[in-house]
Design a protein around this motif. Structure first.
Motif, PDB file in Angstrom:
ATOM      1  N   ILE A   2       0.865  -1.180   0.000  1.00 43.53           N
ATOM      2  CA  ILE A   2       0.000   0.000   0.000  1.00 43.53           C
ATOM      3  C   ILE A   2       0.899   1.226   0.000  1.00 43.53           C
ATOM      4  O   ILE A   2       1.733   1.393   0.885  1.00 43.53           O
ATOM      5  CB  ILE A   2      -0.941   0.019   1.220  1.00 43.53           C
ATOM      6  N   LYS A   4      -3.347   0.211  -3.453  1.00 37.08           N
ATOM      7  CA  LYS A   4      -3.047  -1.150  -3.020  1.00 37.08           C
ATOM      8  C   LYS A   4      -2.727  -1.979  -4.259  1.00 37.08           C
ATOM      9  O   LYS A   4      -3.510  -2.013  -5.210  1.00 37.08           O
ATOM     10  CB  LYS A   4      -4.258  -1.722  -2.285  1.00 37.08           C
ATOM     11  N   ASP A  28      -2.303   5.456  -0.798  1.00 34.59           N
ATOM     12  CA  ASP A  28      -3.685   4.971  -0.937  1.00 34.59           C
ATOM     13  C   ASP A  28      -3.893   4.074  -2.161  1.00 34.59           C
ATOM     14  O   ASP A  28      -5.014   3.913  -2.635  1.00 34.59           O
ATOM     15  CB  ASP A  28      -4.684   6.133  -0.980  1.00 34.59           C
TER      16      ASP A  28
END
Length: 109
Positions: free
Chosen positions: A19, A24, A22
Motif C-alpha cells: 500500500i 493497493k 492509498d
C-alpha cells in the motif's frame, strides 16, 4: 483498440500486498510454458511481470502461493522502463484445489 490477454502459469514470487499513497497493489512474476512443437522434447517457458490492484491484489495474495498455478485475464501495458507488464483484471479458477483457503477467516471470495 483491443488489449486483452489471458495467461495461465506458475507463480515465481512470494505474494504480498503493498500500500503506497492509498494505492493497493501486488506485483508478481509468472512462468508460462510455450507451446510444445512437434519433434521437440524440451518445453521452454516465458516469464512475465504482473500487477494486480485493489481487490484483485488482496485476492491474489490471499488465494495463491509461490509455485501455484494462476489464470487471469488482463491487459498489456508499458512500464516506466519500457518493459511489458500484465495488469490483472479478472481472476479465473480451474478448480478448488489450486488455491489456498483459510477456513477460519471471515473473508469471502
Amino acid at each position: 483498440m483491443l488489449n486483452k490477454v489471458m495467461m495461465s502459469g506458475r507463480l515465481l514470487t512470494e505474494l504480498a500486498v503493498t500500500i503506497k499513497d492509498d494505492l493497493k497493489y501486488c506485483i508478481f512474476s509468472i512462468a508460462v510454458e510455450q507451446t510444445k512443437r512437434k519433434g521437440v522434447d524440451a518445453v521452454k517457458t516465458d516469464t512475465f511481470t504482473c500487477i494486480a490492484f485493489d481487490d484483485n491484489a488482496s485476492a491474489v495474495s490471499f488465494l495463491y502461493f509461490k509455485g501455484g498455478t494462476i489464470t487471469f485475464v488482463g491487459s498489456l501495458r508499458n512500464a516506466y522502463d519500457n518493459t511489458a507488464v500484465l495488469i490483472v483484471e479478472e481472476l479465473h479458477f480451474k478448480n478448488k484445489f489450486d488455491v489456498k483457503v483459510d477456513v477460519n477467516s471471515d473473508q469471502i471470495f
